[in-house]
Design a protein around this motif. Sequence first.
Motif, mmCIF file in Angstrom:
data_model
loop_
_atom_site.group_PDB
_atom_site.id
_atom_site.type_symbol
_atom_site.label_atom_id
_atom_site.label_comp_id
_atom_site.label_asym_id
_atom_site.label_seq_id
_atom_site.Cartn_x
_atom_site.Cartn_y
_atom_site.Cartn_z
ATOM 1 N N ASP A 20 0.833 -1.194 0.000
ATOM 2 C CA ASP A 20 0.000 0.000 0.000
ATOM 3 C C ASP A 20 0.879 1.260 0.000
ATOM 4 O OD1 ASP A 20 -2.239 1.530 0.052
ATOM 5 O OD2 ASP A 20 -2.718 1.191 2.163
ATOM 6 N N GLY A 21 1.679 1.367 -1.052
ATOM 7 C CA GLY A 21 2.567 2.521 -1.148
ATOM 8 C C GLY A 21 3.936 2.248 -0.545
ATOM 9 N N VAL A 22 4.589 1.191 -1.021
ATOM 10 C CA VAL A 22 5.890 0.793 -0.450
ATOM 11 C C VAL A 22 7.034 1.544 -1.151
ATOM 12 C CG1 VAL A 22 7.531 -1.129 -0.318
ATOM 13 C CG2 VAL A 22 5.134 -1.474 0.313
ATOM 14 N N ARG A 204 20.631 -2.185 6.600
ATOM 15 C CA ARG A 204 19.400 -1.570 7.106
ATOM 16 C C ARG A 204 18.341 -2.650 7.273
ATOM 17 N NH1 ARG A 204 17.881 1.265 2.797
ATOM 18 N NH2 ARG A 204 19.750 0.626 1.689
ATOM 19 N N ARG A 205 17.404 -2.350 8.148
ATOM 20 C CA ARG A 205 16.324 -3.306 8.389
ATOM 21 C C ARG A 205 14.982 -2.595 8.241
ATOM 22 N NH1 ARG A 205 20.380 -4.015 11.816
ATOM 23 N NH2 ARG A 205 21.373 -6.066 11.842
ATOM 24 N N TYR A 206 14.091 -3.305 7.584
ATOM 25 C CA TYR A 206 12.751 -2.750 7.406
ATOM 26 C C TYR A 206 11.738 -3.735 7.974
ATOM 27 C CZ TYR A 206 14.794 0.518 4.032
ATOM 28 O OH TYR A 206 15.539 1.479 3.443
ATOM 29 N N GLY A 211 0.793 -3.371 4.756
ATOM 30 C CA GLY A 211 1.071 -2.852 3.416
ATOM 31 C C GLY A 211 2.126 -1.759 3.381
ATOM 32 N N HIS A 212 2.652 -1.378 4.546
ATOM 33 C CA HIS A 212 3.641 -0.297 4.590
ATOM 34 C C HIS A 212 4.990 -0.830 5.044
ATOM 35 C CE1 HIS A 212 0.479 2.642 3.961
ATOM 36 N NE2 HIS A 212 -0.233 1.973 4.868
ATOM 37 N N LEU A 213 6.042 -0.251 4.477
ATOM 38 C CA LEU A 213 7.407 -0.636 4.848
ATOM 39 C C LEU A 213 8.007 0.494 5.678
ATOM 40 C CD1 LEU A 213 9.306 -3.032 4.119
ATOM 41 C CD2 LEU A 213 10.274 -1.574 2.339
#
Lengths: 217, 268
Positions: A20-22, A204-206, A211-213
């Motif tokens: 959802d918008g990544v 880096r870690r996400y 739906g978002h990162l």
Amino acid sequence: MLLLAEDLRFTPPGCPPVLDGVHLVLYPHELVDITGPSGSGKTTLLRALARLLPGVTGTLLFAGAPASEVVSGEWRRHVALLPQRATMRSGSVRENLSLPWNLRVRGTETRPTDALLREALDGVGLADVELDRDAAKLSVGQAARISLLRVMLTAPDILLLDEPDANLDDASAEQVRAMVERFVDGGGSVVRVRHLRSDDLAARRYRLADGHLSEVL
Amino acid sequence: MPETTAGGVIAISWLQLALATGFVVFVGVLSMRLALGIEKDLAIATVRTYIQLIALGLVLRWVFGIDSPWIVLAILALMMAAAAQTIVKRAPDAPRGILGSSMLTMLLTGFTVTFAVTGLIVQVDPWYRAQYVIPIAGMVLGNSMNGVALALERTFADMDTHAEEILALVALGASPWEASGDIVRVAIRAGLIPTINSMAAAGLVFIPGMMTGQVLAGADPLHAAYYQIVVMLMVSAATALGSVMAVLLSFRRRFSADGVYLEKGYRT
């Protein structure tokens, strides 16, 4: 930057949005981890980055080139996805490792020699696996390493790894980790999906949720 | 003493038809007692058998009387459309939109094989003689329809089973054919196995329908056998051609324009 994903959106038919918008940026010579609960869309995101997800919208750039200007086969040569479950075709280990060179897309490239395949196997702790061995007789850990080795031999710029050490014993998981580390040390970049935990390889870690990162600091 | 027709065949009366139906009623009662749950389907199938075959008999009687090539071709076209429709129904795992390719497959294999038999082998004169063309087309279409439906269903069901493998291959750069060719080959083989088995068992385990019909109608059994050999070989050819053609025309529909396999959950 090597890979840029902007505003990726994907909604499977009849389901709520998974992406959802990544936004995601990947620089050369780095590894980023993506974690998140089961079903949060981590695999879907990797497929979107590999252009293996019909119906996804948003912007994708590889080395500054928009996805729309690169044919999908060429894109996947640079941005290679390794699915979670190791896939071995019927035949020997040699045939499985050489599989990419049987495909039309690599028809003109020189296929790796037995000596190179042998050396590659030895380098990932598979010295006891003969090239003639039936791939159906490999253990889960061996198959996972051979799958990873196969995609690495195609020399992509970016590896997209979907839980590469899931369901592996500690020794196999450590070998896989070492292979990934060598790939990054050799100049490659990696987006690695992990179920929960992360390790010290990641620059880096996400975290992917709803739906978002979002970056985990 | 039972009545006989002009060709010397013993005629079946309504009473005898009712007697045969009695056996089906017995099976229905058995189904109810054993709770098999097939009595409704059995009743519907029996009624359909009556209606469809009597209608066919009346239509054929009319067509034989008219002796027109246009009527024969129109009936063949209807039979092919019905076969294509049946294929779509029998292959629920196949993607939407296979009706066109099924129709084309039935049209090409049906026409080619039917007229190869009637024109080149049996040498029917005139070429449209309904008494030969329609029954032979029925056998060709009926058998190839079964083979095609089986091959299509198997292709798309197996592709779903091997979706992860297909994804892995496409990720390595495989084209749709490279990623699914092995699965397609297995499915085509599966579609042909009943036909090959049927050829192998003919005359040993069962007497094929056409030969039975001719023998009952008073033909010399050896001549009936020759006819049956021709038909069986041509039916096998039609099934093989039809299966290959239908699968090759349709397997690509399960991939997106840029070669990604559309798994369950990603299909619109």
